[in-house]
Design a protein around this motif. Structure first.
Motif, short mmCIF file in Angstrom:
data_model
loop_
_atom_site.label_atom_id
_atom_site.label_comp_id
_atom_site.label_asym_id
_atom_site.label_seq_id
_atom_site.Cartn_x
_atom_site.Cartn_y
_atom_site.Cartn_z
N MET A 111 0.85 -1.17 0.00
CA MET A 111 0.00 0.00 0.00
C MET A 111 0.90 1.23 0.00
SD MET A 111 -2.97 1.13 2.77
CE MET A 111 -2.87 -0.40 3.58
N SER A 112 0.52 2.23 -0.75
CA SER A 112 1.31 3.45 -0.82
C SER A 112 1.17 4.27 0.46
CB SER A 112 0.88 4.29 -2.02
OG SER A 112 -0.39 4.85 -1.78
N PHE A 113 2.04 5.25 0.62
CA PHE A 113 1.99 6.10 1.80
C PHE A 113 0.68 6.88 1.85
CE2 PHE A 113 2.77 10.24 3.81
CZ PHE A 113 3.07 9.81 5.08
N LEU A 114 0.23 7.39 0.71
CA LEU A 114 -1.04 8.13 0.67
C LEU A 114 -2.23 7.23 1.00
CD1 LEU A 114 -0.52 10.44 -2.42
CD2 LEU A 114 -0.46 11.05 -0.01
N GLY A 115 -2.18 6.00 0.54
CA GLY A 115 -3.23 5.04 0.88
C GLY A 115 -3.26 4.75 2.37
N PHE A 116 -2.08 4.60 2.96
CA PHE A 116 -2.00 4.34 4.39
C PHE A 116 -2.45 5.55 5.19
CE2 PHE A 116 0.06 3.11 8.38
CZ PHE A 116 -0.36 1.79 8.43
N LEU A 117 -2.13 6.75 4.71
CA LEU A 117 -2.58 7.98 5.36
C LEU A 117 -4.10 8.09 5.32
CD1 LEU A 117 -1.61 10.65 6.67
CD2 LEU A 117 -1.62 11.63 4.38
N LEU A 118 -4.69 7.80 4.18
CA LEU A 118 -6.15 7.83 4.05
C LEU A 118 -6.79 6.78 4.94
CD1 LEU A 118 -8.66 8.95 2.60
CD2 LEU A 118 -8.30 7.21 0.85
N LEU A 119 -6.22 5.60 4.98
CA LEU A 119 -6.72 4.55 5.86
C LEU A 119 -6.68 4.99 7.32
CD1 LEU A 119 -7.56 1.52 6.31
CD2 LEU A 119 -5.14 1.03 6.46
N GLY A 120 -5.60 5.63 7.73
CA GLY A 120 -5.48 6.11 9.11
C GLY A 120 -6.48 7.19 9.44
N LEU A 121 -6.72 8.10 8.50
CA LEU A 121 -7.69 9.16 8.73
C LEU A 121 -9.09 8.61 8.91
CD1 LEU A 121 -6.44 11.81 6.16
CD2 LEU A 121 -6.21 11.90 8.63
N ILE A 122 -9.46 7.67 8.06
CA ILE A 122 -10.80 7.06 8.16
C ILE A 122 -10.89 6.19 9.40
CG2 ILE A 122 -12.43 5.50 7.04
CD1 ILE A 122 -11.26 6.51 4.34
N ALA A 123 -9.84 5.45 9.71
CA ALA A 123 -9.84 4.60 10.91
C ALA A 123 -9.96 5.45 12.17
CB ALA A 123 -8.57 3.75 10.96
N GLY A 124 -9.33 6.61 12.20
CA GLY A 124 -9.44 7.51 13.35
C GLY A 124 -10.86 8.01 13.53
N ALA A 125 -11.52 8.35 12.43
CA ALA A 125 -12.91 8.81 12.51
C ALA A 125 -13.82 7.68 12.99
CB ALA A 125 -13.36 9.31 11.14
N ILE A 126 -13.61 6.47 12.51
CA ILE A 126 -14.42 5.32 12.95
C ILE A 126 -14.17 5.03 14.42
CG2 ILE A 126 -14.75 2.83 12.66
CD1 ILE A 126 -14.24 3.28 9.64
N ALA A 127 -12.90 5.08 14.85
CA ALA A 127 -12.57 4.84 16.25
C ALA A 127 -13.23 5.87 17.15
CB ALA A 127 -11.05 4.84 16.45
N LYS A 128 -13.28 7.13 16.69
CA LYS A 128 -13.92 8.19 17.47
C LYS A 128 -15.41 7.91 17.62
CE LYS A 128 -14.07 12.52 19.07
NZ LYS A 128 -13.30 13.04 20.17
N LEU A 129 -16.03 7.37 16.58
CA LEU A 129 -17.45 7.03 16.65
C LEU A 129 -17.70 5.83 17.56
CD1 LEU A 129 -18.47 7.47 12.91
CD2 LEU A 129 -19.07 8.96 14.82
N ILE A 130 -16.76 4.90 17.61
CA ILE A 130 -16.91 3.69 18.42
C ILE A 130 -16.73 3.98 19.90
CG2 ILE A 130 -15.86 1.46 18.97
CD1 ILE A 130 -15.29 1.14 15.99
N LEU A 131 -15.75 4.83 20.24
CA LEU A 131 -15.45 5.10 21.64
C LEU A 131 -16.51 6.00 22.27
CD1 LEU A 131 -11.61 5.72 21.67
CD2 LEU A 131 -12.85 3.80 22.61
N PRO A 132 -17.02 5.60 23.42
CA PRO A 132 -17.98 6.45 24.11
C PRO A 132 -17.29 7.60 24.82
CG PRO A 132 -17.59 4.49 25.40
CD PRO A 132 -16.80 4.35 24.11
N GLY A 133 -18.03 8.64 25.11
CA GLY A 133 -17.48 9.75 25.88
C GLY A 133 -16.80 10.77 25.01
N LYS A 134 -16.23 11.77 25.67
CA LYS A 134 -15.59 12.86 24.96
C LYS A 134 -14.09 12.80 25.24
CE LYS A 134 -15.99 17.78 24.26
NZ LYS A 134 -16.72 18.99 24.59
N GLN A 135 -13.30 12.55 24.21
CA GLN A 135 -11.85 12.50 24.36
C GLN A 135 -11.22 13.87 24.25
OE1 GLN A 135 -13.38 10.29 22.12
NE2 GLN A 135 -13.38 8.64 23.60
N GLY A 136 -11.91 14.82 23.69
CA GLY A 136 -11.35 16.16 23.51
C GLY A 136 -10.39 16.19 22.35
N GLY A 137 -9.87 17.36 22.08
CA GLY A 137 -8.87 17.49 21.02
C GLY A 137 -9.45 17.82 19.66
N GLY A 138 -10.71 17.66 19.45
CA GLY A 138 -11.31 17.98 18.16
C GLY A 138 -11.04 16.93 17.11
#
Length: 90
Positions: free
Chosen positions: A1-28
């Motif tokens: 996987m290219s670096f840009l593909g891995f970056l995109l995967l990380g960005l989407i995975a972070g958004a999904i993880a934020k939706l999965i985790l309950p509560g407010k982690q802060g940081g925006g």
């Protein structure tokens, strides 16, 4: 996987993880997405070391699950660190 593909995967995975985790982690959302990229790197590294996972494919379910799992771990650690700082000030 290219670096840009891995970056995109990380960005989407972070958004999904934020939706999965309950509560407010802060940081925006920007911090969450950057932590998602770090989590995807962590998940890929741990998956490669522990399970011998091949992360060459962007659309692989294994790649996505490891990236989301790593993002959840990083967001939990970030929440613990930031949460301690807020409690000590009060």
């Amino acid at each position: 996987m290219s670096f840009l593909g891995f970056l995109l995967l990380g960005l989407i995975a972070g958004a999904i993880a934020k939706l999965i985790l309950p509560g407010k982690q802060g940081g925006g959302w920007f911090v969450t997405l950057m932590l998602g990229v770090v989590g995807a790197l962590l998940g890929g590294w741990l998956g490669g070391m522990l399970f011998g996972a091949n992360l060459a494919e962007f659309w692989s379910l294994q790649s996505w699950l490891l990236a989301i799992g790593g993002s959840i771990i990083v967001l939990l650690i970030y929440g613990l660190i930031v949460g301690r700082g807020d409690r000590s000030r009060a």
